[in-house]
Write an enzyme that holds these catalytic residues in place. Structure first.
Site, short mmCIF file in Angstrom:
data_model
loop_
_atom_site.label_atom_id
_atom_site.label_comp_id
_atom_site.label_asym_id
_atom_site.label_seq_id
_atom_site.Cartn_x
_atom_site.Cartn_y
_atom_site.Cartn_z
N HIS A 1 -7.25 -6.09 -0.34
CA HIS A 1 -6.04 -5.29 -0.18
C HIS A 1 -4.94 -6.01 0.59
CE1 HIS A 1 -4.09 -1.42 -0.56
NE2 HIS A 1 -4.02 -1.21 0.72
N ASP B 1 -9.29 -5.70 -4.72
CA ASP B 1 -8.45 -4.71 -4.05
C ASP B 1 -8.96 -3.28 -4.26
OD1 ASP B 1 -6.16 -3.43 -2.91
OD2 ASP B 1 -4.87 -5.01 -3.71
N SER C 1 0.84 -1.20 0.00
CA SER C 1 0.00 0.00 0.00
C SER C 1 0.88 1.26 0.00
CB SER C 1 -0.98 -0.05 1.17
OG SER C 1 -2.02 0.88 1.01
#
Length: 305
Positions: A278, A251, A111
């Protein structure tokens, strides 16, 4: 029975602060060590601790909490401008030197950690051996567009609750938190219940959201922090190491978010985990670890230019 890898924890001095780190496995292994950068900005290492599984293969795996988070120095009173990409790049460089691995290492960022990893890689550091970017956007404006697109697929009453509280600025209201949770359960982590590692990270983020609010903003949908205009697209051609781009089919880092990494980094490889949002490192843990270790093992013998 396989022996569990040894674990060493400590702090690296950084400016007048301290960066907490955890080393899993033998740092003197012939396999190139892997350092893991967590997301947020403002999360902790806990939710990506599963990558320590890779140490079972004989590879040393290093986690750390970025400044302002977790077990590293907190700075609740720091001005918004203090929290910058350059700050966290400097911290990463400092940790590599402190651990004595700066001459050769692999870097995985998840991320926001992948955004940071990309920023690190485009500078062509001499010791970087291979790069893994996991569920990361290459552009925050695209991230926001995609988050709003996914949000429009939520139930109408959830959308209305989000809009009402955003108009009032009441982001801490229980109804807003519950509505946001619907999005998180679809596009952040689809496991039920959430693993303890994820719960610990979200609890820590709630206790001190300083970094998240300064760099991102109050929510995933309302990005008004210092990263709001960030992009690395125009520099990705400078990445000079083998790169693996991973994300989940469900995601919040959608294909539109990750596509520039795949297209603009020379010879980048891509894997989309079919049953993940995610956090494929938890949602499809074994397959994710096998994919990452398989990729890294291909480049253990590569000699840096």
């Amino acid at each position: 029975m396989q022996q569990r890898p040894e674990v060493l924890e400590g702090h690296a001095p950084f400016r007048e602060y301290k960066t907490w780190f955890r080393v899993t496995g033998n740092p003197n292994s012939d396999n190139v060590p892997l350092i893991v950068a967590h997301g947020g900005p403002g999360c902790t290492h806990d939710y990506v601790l599963s990558f320590a599984d890779i140490a079972q293969s004989g590879r040393c795996v290093i986690h750390y909490d970025q400044i302002g988070n977790g077990r590293s120095t907190h700075l609740r009173g720091a001005p918004e401008g203090f929290w910058s990409v350059d700050l966290f790049l400097g911290e990463l460089d400092n940790l590599l030197r402190h651990l004595g691995i700066g001459q050769r290492y692999n870097l995985l960022g998840q991320s926001w950690g992948g955004m940071l990893a990309a920023e690190h890689a485009v500078r062509r550091p001499e010791g970087l051996n291979a790069l893994v970017i996991a569920s990361s956007p290459s552009s925050m404006p695209v991230w926001v567009v995609e988050a709003l697109r996914l949000r429009k697929a939520l139930p109408l009453d959830v959308q209305e609750t989000l809009a009402r509280h955003e108009a009032d600025g009441t982001y801490d209201h229980p109804d807003y938190q519950a509505a946001s949770d619907v999005f998180y359960r679809r596009h952040v982590c689809r496991l039920d219940p959430w693993p303890d590692d994820v719960v610990r990270t979200f609890r820590a983020l709630a206790e001190d959201p300083t970094v998240y609010h300064a760099m991102n903003g109050p929510t995933e949908f309302h990005v008004i922090g210092t990263l709001k205009d960030w992009t690395v697209d125009d520099r990705l051609h400078r990445v000079a190491v083998p790169t693996l781009v991973m994300s989940g089919y469900h995601d919040e880092a959608t294909q539109a978010c990750v596509e520039p990494f795949v297209q603009l980094i020379p010879n980048a490889q891509q894997i989309v985990m079919p049953n993940s949002a995610h956090m494929c490192h938890l949602e499809e843990r074994a397959d994710t670890m096998a994919a990452v270790e398989g990729f890294l093992s291909q480049h253990d013998l590569r000699v840096s230019a």
